[in-house]
Design a protein around this motif. Structure first.
Motif, PDB file in Angstrom:
ATOM      1  N   MET A 162       0.520   4.230   0.940  1.00 19.41           N
ATOM      2  CA  MET A 162       0.409   5.183   2.050  1.00 19.41           C
ATOM      3  C   MET A 162       0.178   4.464   3.380  1.00 19.41           C
ATOM      4  SD  MET A 162       0.577   7.819   0.118  1.00 19.41           S
ATOM      5  CE  MET A 162       0.214   9.263   1.090  1.00 19.41           C
ATOM      6  N   LEU A 163       0.990   4.819   4.376  1.00 17.77           N
ATOM      7  CA  LEU A 163       0.729   4.390   5.762  1.00 17.77           C
ATOM      8  C   LEU A 163       0.503   5.671   6.550  1.00 17.77           C
ATOM      9  CD1 LEU A 163       0.893   1.864   7.789  1.00 17.77           C
ATOM     10  CD2 LEU A 163       3.109   2.835   8.400  1.00 17.77           C
ATOM     11  N   ALA A 164      -0.745   5.961   6.873  1.00 24.48           N
ATOM     12  CA  ALA A 164      -1.074   7.214   7.574  1.00 24.48           C
ATOM     13  C   ALA A 164      -1.267   6.905   9.061  1.00 24.48           C
ATOM     14  CB  ALA A 164      -2.280   7.869   6.921  1.00 24.48           C
ATOM     15  N   THR A 165      -2.514   6.690   9.500  1.00 22.83           N
ATOM     16  CA  THR A 165      -2.728   6.290  10.901  1.00 22.83           C
ATOM     17  C   THR A 165      -2.225   4.870  11.136  1.00 22.83           C
ATOM     18  OG1 THR A 165      -4.901   5.312  10.503  1.00 22.83           O
ATOM     19  CG2 THR A 165      -4.853   7.682  11.003  1.00 22.83           C
TER      20      THR A 165
ATOM     21  N   ASP B   7      -3.977  11.973  -1.839  1.00 22.86           N
ATOM     22  CA  ASP B   7      -4.567  10.629  -1.824  1.00 22.86           C
ATOM     23  C   ASP B   7      -3.990   9.824  -2.995  1.00 22.86           C
ATOM     24  OD1 ASP B   7      -6.337   8.438  -2.487  1.00 22.86           O
ATOM     25  OD2 ASP B   7      -7.781   9.314  -1.085  1.00 22.86           O
TER      26      ASP B   7
ATOM     27  N   ASP C 216       0.880  -1.176   0.000  1.00 27.38           N
ATOM     28  CA  ASP C 216       0.000   0.000   0.000  1.00 27.38           C
ATOM     29  C   ASP C 216       0.915   1.223   0.000  1.00 27.38           C
ATOM     30  OD1 ASP C 216      -1.799   2.085   0.528  1.00 27.38           O
ATOM     31  OD2 ASP C 216      -2.998   0.858   1.895  1.00 27.38           O
TER      32      ASP C 216
ATOM     33  N   GLY D 158      -4.476   6.813  -4.130  1.00 22.81           N
ATOM     34  CA  GLY D 158      -5.436   6.095  -4.968  1.00 22.81           C
ATOM     35  C   GLY D 158      -6.112   7.036  -5.959  1.00 22.81           C
ATOM     36  N   ASP D 159      -6.572   8.175  -5.490  1.00 24.91           N
ATOM     37  CA  ASP D 159      -7.223   9.140  -6.382  1.00 24.91           C
ATOM     38  C   ASP D 159      -6.247   9.632  -7.445  1.00 24.91           C
ATOM     39  OD1 ASP D 159      -9.743   9.069  -5.318  1.00 24.91           O
ATOM     40  OD2 ASP D 159      -9.413  10.736  -3.932  1.00 24.91           O
TER      41      ASP D 159
HETATM   42  C1  PRP Z   1      -5.546   5.273   1.671  1.00 26.82           C
HETATM   43  C2  PRP Z   1      -4.213   4.554   1.475  1.00 26.82           C
HETATM   44  C3  PRP Z   1      -4.227   3.520   2.554  1.00 26.82           C
HETATM   45  C4  PRP Z   1      -4.942   4.240   3.680  1.00 26.82           C
HETATM   46  C5  PRP Z   1      -3.926   4.817   4.618  1.00 26.82           C
HETATM   47  O1  PRP Z   1      -6.565   4.547   1.059  1.00 26.82           O
HETATM   48  O2  PRP Z   1      -4.051   4.022   0.189  1.00 26.82           O
HETATM   49  O3  PRP Z   1      -4.921   2.341   2.199  1.00 26.82           O
HETATM   50  O4  PRP Z   1      -5.712   5.295   3.085  1.00 26.82           O
HETATM   51  O5  PRP Z   1      -4.538   5.381   5.718  1.00 26.82           O
HETATM   52  P1  PRP Z   1      -4.432   4.757   7.184  1.00 26.82           P
HETATM   53  O6  PRP Z   1      -3.004   4.355   7.390  1.00 26.82           O
HETATM   54  O7  PRP Z   1      -4.838   5.921   8.052  1.00 26.82           O
HETATM   55  O8  PRP Z   1      -5.385   3.616   7.258  1.00 26.82           O
HETATM   56  P2  PRP Z   1      -8.011   5.165   0.768  1.00 26.82           P
HETATM   57  O9  PRP Z   1      -8.930   5.012   1.926  1.00 26.82           O
HETATM   58  O10 PRP Z   1      -7.856   6.581   0.281  1.00 26.82           O
HETATM   59  O11 PRP Z   1      -8.543   4.213  -0.370  1.00 26.82           O
HETATM   60  P3  PRP Z   1      -8.088   4.127  -1.897  1.00 26.82           P
HETATM   61  O12 PRP Z   1      -6.774   3.398  -1.919  1.00 26.82           O
HETATM   62  O13 PRP Z   1      -9.188   3.359  -2.524  1.00 26.82           O
HETATM   63  O14 PRP Z   1      -7.958   5.537  -2.445  1.00 26.82           O
END
Ligand code: PRP
Length: 213
Positions: free
Chosen positions: A137-140, A204, A135, A206-207
């Motif tokens: 992005m690793l946010a929270t 974002d 994935d 994914g977007d």
């Molecule tokens: C984003 C990203 C991760 C998640 C990270 O996905 O691709 O999956 O958020 O955030 P977190 O660490 O706080 O859980 P998103 O919800 O935007 O979905 P998408 O990949 O379909 O755009």
């Protein structure tokens, strides 16, 4: 206090990554250029994520003489977290063309920032495979935490997490909840903002990868 030191993380530094991360971060970057930069970094991440896979040796014959041949001695499963993880998974498959691919669909609720699961399809063999969860992005860390816990419930024992950009908050969560899982990443950014977006981040993934903004 969020930690800035992580034992279980490989941060890959490379001039190509620096250039391509800049392309990804730039708000004016268009979809095609974004995809190209993400795929180039994904190749470097894949190379590092796979570099200590076990090997087996056997004898082969070159046109000149017998010598030792090598093959990878571990089945690999790639598990992109949908949607954005799909942008990384093809690069891993270039190196391991026979890898199985599992899919975990989850999106992050905009209000609560908690992951919402909507799909899962994990092939047989997860118990013994090297499972690479991908994935960008690793946010929270909520999505990765859920994905890793789910795969452990399915029996996964050898897990790695491959990500493009991590927030310290997410890495800290993974170290607390999944100390057995090594993370390979191209960037550890400053922090999360009030909307739980990575700062400076790239928005974002994914977007931007799928052109849905
Ligand atoms: C984003 C990203 C991760 C998640 C990270 O996905 O691709 O999956 O958020 O955030 P977190 O660490 O706080 O859980 P998103 O919800 O935007 O979905 P998408 O990949 O379909 O755009």
């Amino acid at each position: 206090m969020v930690s800035q030191n992580f034992e279980n993380v490989t941060l890959i530094e490379h001039p190509v990554i620096n250039r391509d991360l800049t392309i990804l971060r730039d708000v004016s970057t268009k979809t095609a250029e974004f995809r190209g930069a993400l795929k180039r970094i994904a190749v470097i991440l894949a190379y590092h994520a796979l570099k200590d896979l076990p090997q087996k040796t056997f004898e082969i014959e070159t046109p000149i003489e017998k010598t030792t041949g090598y093959d990878i001695d571990q089945d690999v499963m790639v598990v992109p977290i949908l949607r954005a993880g799909l942008g990384l998974s093809d690069s891993l498959l270039q190196f391991i063309p026979n890898a199985k691919v599992g899919h975990l669909g989850m999106y992050r609720d905009e209000e609560t920032h908690e992951p919402v699961d909507y799909y899962s399809n994990i092939p047989d063999g997860v118990e013994k495979d090297m499972v690479l969860v991908v994935d960008p992005m690793l946010a929270t860390g909520g999505s990765a935490d859920d994905a890793l816990s789910f795969l452990k419930e399915q029996g996964a024992q050898h897990l790695r997490f491959v990500s493009l950009i991590c927030a310290p908050e997410g890495l800290q969560r993974l170290e607390e909840k999944h100390p057995d899982v090594h993370t390979i990443t191209a960037a550890i950014d400053k922090k999360l903002n009030d909307d739980a977006f990575i700062v400076p981040g790239l928005g974002d993934a994914g977007d931007r990868y799928f052109g849905t903004t």
